[in-house]
Design a protein around this motif. Structure first.
Motif, mmCIF file in Angstrom:
data_model
loop_
_atom_site.group_PDB
_atom_site.id
_atom_site.type_symbol
_atom_site.label_atom_id
_atom_site.label_comp_id
_atom_site.label_asym_id
_atom_site.label_seq_id
_atom_site.Cartn_x
_atom_site.Cartn_y
_atom_site.Cartn_z
ATOM 1 N N TRP A 39 1.035 -1.335 0.094
ATOM 2 C CA TRP A 39 0.049 0.496 -0.088
ATOM 3 C C TRP A 39 0.796 1.218 0.446
ATOM 4 O O TRP A 39 1.474 1.142 0.787
ATOM 5 C CB TRP A 39 -0.849 0.010 1.429
ATOM 6 C CG TRP A 39 -1.877 0.612 1.927
ATOM 7 C CD1 TRP A 39 -2.014 1.897 2.642
ATOM 8 C CD2 TRP A 39 -2.654 1.989 0.682
ATOM 9 N NE1 TRP A 39 -2.605 2.880 2.267
ATOM 10 C CE2 TRP A 39 -2.915 3.366 1.258
ATOM 11 C CE3 TRP A 39 -2.897 1.845 -0.383
ATOM 12 C CZ2 TRP A 39 -3.932 4.236 1.002
ATOM 13 C CZ3 TRP A 39 -3.952 2.776 -1.325
ATOM 14 C CH2 TRP A 39 -4.946 4.278 -0.471
ATOM 15 N N SER B 97 0.454 4.113 0.690
ATOM 16 C CA SER B 97 -0.044 5.110 1.905
ATOM 17 C C SER B 97 -0.195 6.764 2.150
ATOM 18 O O SER B 97 1.513 7.108 2.303
ATOM 19 C CB SER B 97 0.316 4.478 3.454
ATOM 20 O OG SER B 97 -0.215 5.259 4.135
ATOM 21 N N GLY B 98 -0.872 7.296 1.301
ATOM 22 C CA GLY B 98 -0.177 9.075 1.969
ATOM 23 C C GLY B 98 0.136 9.077 2.400
ATOM 24 O O GLY B 98 0.565 10.265 3.505
ATOM 25 N N PHE B 99 -0.720 8.546 4.080
ATOM 26 C CA PHE B 99 -0.440 8.919 5.224
ATOM 27 C C PHE B 99 0.906 8.969 5.626
ATOM 28 O O PHE B 99 2.362 9.503 6.431
ATOM 29 C CB PHE B 99 -1.190 7.860 6.214
ATOM 30 C CG PHE B 99 -1.394 8.232 7.749
ATOM 31 C CD1 PHE B 99 -1.619 9.618 8.327
ATOM 32 C CD2 PHE B 99 -0.054 7.273 9.016
ATOM 33 C CE1 PHE B 99 -2.071 9.727 9.255
ATOM 34 C CE2 PHE B 99 0.112 7.683 10.132
ATOM 35 C CZ PHE B 99 -0.958 8.402 10.367
ATOM 36 N N ASP C 174 -2.107 5.018 -3.480
ATOM 37 C CA ASP C 174 -2.896 6.074 -2.749
ATOM 38 C C ASP C 174 -2.594 7.201 -3.372
ATOM 39 O O ASP C 174 -2.104 8.258 -2.859
ATOM 40 C CB ASP C 174 -2.716 6.417 -1.572
ATOM 41 C CG ASP C 174 -3.449 7.202 -0.559
ATOM 42 O OD1 ASP C 174 -4.830 7.897 -1.312
ATOM 43 O OD2 ASP C 174 -2.493 7.205 1.014
ATOM 44 N N SER D 183 -8.776 11.548 7.293
ATOM 45 C CA SER D 183 -9.808 10.371 7.252
ATOM 46 C C SER D 183 -9.437 10.420 8.914
ATOM 47 O O SER D 183 -10.846 10.434 9.593
ATOM 48 C CB SER D 183 -10.164 9.344 6.874
ATOM 49 O OG SER D 183 -9.985 9.953 5.332
ATOM 50 N N LEU D 184 -8.620 9.855 9.171
ATOM 51 C CA LEU D 184 -8.496 9.491 11.392
ATOM 52 C C LEU D 184 -8.243 11.050 11.674
ATOM 53 O O LEU D 184 -8.447 10.695 13.021
ATOM 54 C CB LEU D 184 -7.084 8.279 10.954
ATOM 55 C CG LEU D 184 -7.528 6.956 10.234
ATOM 56 C CD1 LEU D 184 -6.055 6.242 10.372
ATOM 57 C CD2 LEU D 184 -8.851 6.467 9.725
ATOM 58 N N ARG E 71 -12.472 4.895 -3.575
ATOM 59 C CA ARG E 71 -12.555 5.538 -2.173
ATOM 60 C C ARG E 71 -13.557 6.464 -2.102
ATOM 61 O O ARG E 71 -13.767 7.296 -1.944
ATOM 62 C CB ARG E 71 -11.241 5.790 -1.385
ATOM 63 C CG ARG E 71 -11.390 5.725 0.026
ATOM 64 C CD ARG E 71 -9.900 6.205 0.047
ATOM 65 N NE ARG E 71 -9.758 6.962 1.517
ATOM 66 C CZ ARG E 71 -8.647 6.827 2.580
ATOM 67 N NH1 ARG E 71 -7.804 6.571 1.922
ATOM 68 N NH2 ARG E 71 -8.633 7.961 2.770
ATOM 69 N N HIS F 263 -14.486 3.361 3.633
ATOM 70 C CA HIS F 263 -13.565 3.346 5.299
ATOM 71 C C HIS F 263 -14.768 3.877 5.828
ATOM 72 O O HIS F 263 -15.213 4.627 5.619
ATOM 73 C CB HIS F 263 -12.661 5.142 5.203
ATOM 74 C CG HIS F 263 -11.414 5.023 5.949
ATOM 75 N ND1 HIS F 263 -11.138 3.790 6.549
ATOM 76 C CD2 HIS F 263 -10.234 5.934 6.160
ATOM 77 C CE1 HIS F 263 -10.190 3.918 7.350
ATOM 78 N NE2 HIS F 263 -9.464 5.146 6.376
ATOM 79 N N GLY G 275 -2.821 0.463 6.875
ATOM 80 C CA GLY G 275 -3.326 1.388 6.397
ATOM 81 C C GLY G 275 -1.998 1.885 6.631
ATOM 82 O O GLY G 275 -1.220 3.023 6.155
HETATM 83 C C1 SPV Z 1 -3.491 6.382 4.134
HETATM 84 O O1 SPV Z 1 -2.678 5.121 4.797
HETATM 85 O O2 SPV Z 1 -2.555 7.244 3.517
HETATM 86 C C2 SPV Z 1 -4.853 5.490 3.825
HETATM 87 C C3 SPV Z 1 -5.534 5.424 5.019
HETATM 88 O O3 SPV Z 1 -5.688 6.681 2.899
HETATM 89 S S1 SPV Z 1 -6.304 6.304 6.352
HETATM 90 O O4 SPV Z 1 -4.941 7.061 5.971
HETATM 91 O O5 SPV Z 1 -6.411 5.649 7.189
HETATM 92 O O6 SPV Z 1 -7.029 7.562 5.563
#
Ligand code: SPV
Ligand code: MG
Length: 291
Positions: free
Chosen positions: A44, A46-48, A85, A123-124, A156, A187, A236
């Motif tokens: 993944w 991941s942008g995060f 992502d 999102s979190l 998404r 999500h 994630g």
């Molecule tokens: C990421 O890992 O960048 C996601 C998942 O998009 S979350 O951070 O839960 O949105």
């Protein structure tokens, strides 16, 4: 339409709702390689994680090029399919139409695009800005992404994250599948899985679902598989969280003990890092070409 790349086809074959594929997050090629070596089905992008690795918020702060080059490097470093992502697609459908072919050329197997407004917020994040674009506008963005061909497009919806409820989430998920999405990522940031279980049970099953169970970790992979609706589970942010804790503990211990001897047994040996760098390949090249 361009045929799926071999890694995109491999990922598609693994989106099995009876036995969901599992992807591990990564923020650099080394993490991606460790995920593949551990046995995860996919990586993944991941942008995060990438934002955290740059010590900035996951809020469209990093430029696309930074993410794109990391995805390319991750795809080159290891054999598992990379799921990129791409957040909101870096703007409107025009931006998406230019961005996605670059991701395809970088060797990624799939892109995940979310229906939030640009710039996005995580999102979190407690109290985060969670505004969605109109449904029709996002269908156009998905169609622009699909037109690139060669990779999977995962839509998404952030309807649950934005507090719009299950009905709106189902309406959007269905509309995105109709627009050509290969899978729908739903999500939730609820601390228990009820919200996501309700959505999964109500999902008509037109395309596989994708879950990111960060907020409701008590839901096991086997329980997700038993739903018969989910093709992919994304871990994630577990690479960056594991790395942060390991570095903190090591750094504190070295200063507290006034030397590096104590941590020796708890960190990876240098020989292991050489191996991860691909030293064996360089030795072959040296033997063959260095005169
Ligand atoms: C990421 O890992 O960048 C996601 C998942 O998009 S979350 O951070 O839960 O949105
Ligand atoms: Mg993200």
């Amino acid at each position: 339409m361009t045929m799926l790349s071999p890694r995109a086809a491999a990922l598609r074959a693994k989106l099995d709702v009876a036995r969901p594929a599992v992807a591990m997050a990564a923020h650099n090629p080394l993490a991606a390689k460790l995920a593949a070596e551990a046995g995860f089905d996919a990586v993944w992008g991941s942008g995060f994680e990438l934002s955290a690795a740059h010590a900035v918020p996951d809020a469209s702060i990093l430029p696309m090029g930074t993410h794109l080059e990391m995805m390319r490097a991750m795809a080159e470093a290891q054999p598992a399919p990379v799921i990129a992502d791409i957040d909101t697609g870096f703007g409107n459908a025009v931006n998406v139409a230019y961005a996605v072919p670059q991701y395809r050329a970088a060797g990624v197997a799939a892109v995940v695009m979310e229906d939030k407004t640009f710039p996005k917020d995580s999102s979190l994040r407690p109290g985060g800005r969670q505004e969605l674009v109109p449904l029709g506008e996002f269908q156009g963005k998905l169609e622009a992404a699909k037109a690139a061909g060669g990779l999977l497009v995962i839509a998404r919806t952030e309807a649950l994250i934005a507090g719009l409820g299950q009905e709106e989430a189902l309406r959007r998920g269905t509309a995105y599948a109709e627009a050509g999405a290969d899978a729908v990522l739903i999500h939730s940031k609820q601390k228990t899985p009820e919200e996501i279980l309700g959505f999964c049970r109500a999902w008509p099953g037109r395309v596989p679902l994708v879950l990111v169970p960060t907020s409701y970790p008590q839901l096991s992979f086997a329980e997700v598989g038993a739903l018969g609706k989910v093709g992919l589970i994304i871990c994630g942010n577990h690479a960056i969280r594991a790395a942060v804790r390991a570095m903190q503990e090591t750094f504190h211990r070295i200063l507290a003990e006034g030397g590096i001897a104590g941590v020796e047994a708890q960190i990876a040996p240098v020989a292991e890092i050489f191996a991860l760098q691909g030293d064996a390949r360089m030795r072959q090249i040296e033997a063959k070409y260095l005169r």
